[in-house]
Write an enzyme that holds these catalytic residues in place. Structure first.
Site: not given
Ligand SMILES: Cc1cc2nc3c(=O)[nH]c(=O)nc-3n(C[C@H](O)[C@H](O)[C@H](O)COP(=O)(O)OP(=O)(O)OC[C@H]3O[C@@H](n4cnc5c(N)ncnc54)[C@H](O)[C@@H]3O)c2cc1C
Length: 627
Positions: A438
């Protein structure tokens, strides 16, 4: 003091002309989905140098009738879970028993937020969160099942954006136990949705969208009866420029072409049904579009805004459990002739956990009540999510430390040895995800920074945006100078000096600190904006520090008001302790803002990324691809 009226097109506030095409696309999509209405909330005002304590003069409370409704379901759901659900078994088997899901459905748990006219329980956000706190304190997986369905799944966007026809069609299913999901994330699309590849193209007869693509980590996806899916629809040309469109579609189980490609397995909340969902040319009727074509990203972000209010309740439930474990173990376990809770290190943990649990509860109930009052909570919800998820993690960590080896031992193992099976190990695994889902903590800080700076950017839009005629720029510059000379001067008058806040009793000094702290934070933000101008957006460490200060000031305000509302000496002492800790953090953050080694950090980080420090990775067995 009058403010100059912003004249520029809000779309053009940020100069994207010097950005890479990728970054520009990402920023323009994110900006396009922003809610651009002005924000007069407590947090927004804090960032502008004003502590609107009048908003907190009476901490909101439930009516007797609403409280009784919440009491009843909390009792029933608590007793039901205790009798029927073993959270350790759930964790080990990765399964929430069918009978439990059915039992919850019969109680109406999947229709808590569905309005009564559509057969739901029509719960207030406060009652919904009270129930979520109960569930989360018992079993993290079950809490996520219910929350993903109802905080972000179909009921929330349907309530906010659905037509009456759509509500008539889908809402009643939730009272019967239908489970929903929210599908935004993709393998290459996490925090930044601009690269979304899931597509929905219109069928030749114009009656369906044909959906194709993959959604990752979709909680409840593998078992969902219905889900809201964000997908790209054909771009539209606006003022000669092609604008990408993201649209929200309601996809129902049974539509041919939905495939659960993989069920994901996680560190914690192990029984959630979360997966990679593939859409193979799924035909979705055009009537299943929510809110309208092109509004899908705004719908998703707005849904997350209110959806985010559940996580504070869930984490507060965990914090209360930790407090209870630490109090009991701190008194029971004696080492070196004293109960471990009586050693100063132990006392520190107990005081920190208790005072921060009170702060988490204050923030949770304040935002929940404000949601029920229909207030704009864009900033407060993000602050609540950031503050409670990070604080809960520290609390679980402290609890594990206080439990020593027993903290690291699984509850089933403790039980088998005849000991109290406090599930700290499982709670730690369940808790970690809250800083990622979220909106990650980093994204919350960047979101807050964008919103906090918005009033300044709007005022300066004509001065900073490219292509504005020189005459307009000069007039806007003069207006801006007049505005800021008055505003800036007012930030040096410490309102805390003449507002004594006697109504706050022993917490008056903390209210004064918040009042002067708001001025100081607004000045500091203004100085940094002037110093770095358009480069401030890249100074994430500075922005993050400022947002942490703002978040702590918000939490202090909520906690003091809540403690006065509770009206006990014990609550006041906890609030006082929390504020002292928050002030210590804030002062240390200001020192870091003034003197830091961010440039060195940036250089070292850049070198690591370039592979210059790869030599340091030698001497171990490499896991994964060589690169
Ligand atoms: C258990 C679980 C349940 C989930 N449930 C849902 C769901 O129901 N529906 C859904 O749509 N998604 C869901 N998700 C996805 C979740 O919302 C994402 O994991 C989250 O939004 C982060 O995206 P990402 O993991 O791709 O990380 P990324 O966006 O790749 O980020 C990786 C790291 O880089 C950092 N980062 C990214 N952009 C920047 C920036 N501009 N500047 C500095 N740092 C940055 C982030 O803070 C993080 O630390 C779920 C994930 C998990 C693991």
């Amino acid at each position: 003091m009058s403010s100059p009226t912003p004249t520029a097109d809000p779309d053009q506030i940020i100069d994207t002309s010097k950005m890479s095409a990728d970054k520009r696309a990402a920023l323009e999509i994110a900006e396009g989905a922003r809610d651009r209405t002005g924000n007069e909330g407590l947090a927004a005002q804090l960032f502008m140098g004003r502590f609107a304590h009048d908003l907190l003069s009476e901490f909101p409370s439930q009516s007797d009738e609403d409280r009784a409704i919440g009491d009843d379901l909390c009792e029933r759901v608590g007793a039901f879970l205790k009798a029927n659900l073993d959270p350790e078994e759930v964790d080990a088997s990765r399964t929430i028993p069918e009978a439990v899901v059915r039992g919850l459905a019969e109680m109406g748990i999947f229709a808590m937020k569905v309005p009564k006219v559509y057969g739901g329980l029509g719960f207030s956000q406060v009652n919904y969160n009270r129930v979520m706190m109960r569930i989360a304190s018992w079993c993290g997986s079950t809490a996520v099942l219910v929350s993903a369905h109802q905080s972000i799944g179909v009921p929330n966007p349907l309530k906010l954006f659905g037509t009456d026809e759509q509500k008539q069609k889908w809402f009643p299913q939730f009272r019967k136990g239908a489970i929903s999901a929210f599908a935004l994330t993709e393998p290459d699309v996490g925090s930044d949705p601009s690269k979304m590849t899931t597509q929905a193209r219109l069928s030749e007869d114009g009656k369906h969208f044909i959906l194709s693509g993959e959604k990752l980590w979709c909680t409840n996806g593998p078992i969902a009866d219905i889900m809201v899916v964000m997908a790209r629809t054909p771009p539209k040309v606006v003022n000669g420029i092609e604008k990408p469109q993201i649209t929200a579609l309601v996809v129902e189980k049974g539509m041919p072409g939905i495939e659960v490609a993989h069920r994901c397995d996680f560190m914690g909340i192990r029984a959630i049904q979360n997966g990679l969902i593939r859409f193979n040319d799924v035909r979705v009727p055009v009537e299943n579009v929510l809110w309208g074509e092109g509004k899908g990203l705004k719908l998703a972000l707005t849904t997350l805004n209110t959806g985010r209010l559940t996580l504070p309740a869930a984490t507060t439930g965990m914090a209360k459990q930790c407090l209870s474990f630490c109090r009991r173990w701190g008194a029971e376990r004696t080492q070196w002739g004293l109960p471990i809770g009586a050693h100063e290190f132990g006392r520190h943990k107990l005081a920190w956990i208790a005072s921060h649990t009170l702060a988490m509860e204050a923030v949770t109930w304040l935002t929940s009540h404000w949601a029920d009052q229909g207030r704009d909570l864009r900033l407060e919800a993000a602050m609540a999510k950031l503050f409670t998820s990070e604080t809960a993690w520290k609390i679980v960590d402290m609890t594990m430390q206080m439990r020593g080896g027993r903290g690291y031992e699984k509850a089933v193992s403790l039980k088998a040895r005849g000991e109290e099976p406090y599930p700290v190990e499982r709670m730690m695994r369940d808790c970690r995800i809250n800083m990622i889902i979220e909106g990650t903590s980093e994204i919350m800080r960047l979101y807050l920074a964008r919103e906090a700076m918005d009033p300044h950017l709007r005022l300066a839009a004509d001065v900073i945006r490219p292509g504005v005629p020189t005459g307009v720029k000069m007039r806007a510059g003069a207006k801006l100078a007049a505005h800021y000379s008055a505003w800036y001067a007012s930030q040096w008058f410490n309102a805390g000096l003449w507002h004594h806040h006697n109504e706050m009793g022993g917490l008056a000094g903390h209210y004064q600190y918040i009042e002067s702290g708001a001025h100081r934070m607004a000045r500091s933000m203004f100085h940094h904006m002037g110093m770095y101008r358009d480069k401030l957006e890249r100074r994430q460490l500075i922005l993050g520090r400022l947002m942490d200060i703002g978040t702590d000031l918000f939490a202090m305000a909520a906690t003091c008001s809540y403690a006065r509302h509770l009206g006990t000496d014990a609550a006041e002492r906890l609030a006082d302790h929390f504020c002292r800790e928050a002030i210590r953090r804030i002062e240390s953050t200001y020192r870091e803002l003034a003197a830091n080694h961010d440039p060195v950090t940036n250089q070292v980080g850049k070198s690591v990324l370039a592979g210059d420090m790869r030599w340091l990775e030698e001497g171990v067995e490499w896991i994964g691809k060589q690169s």
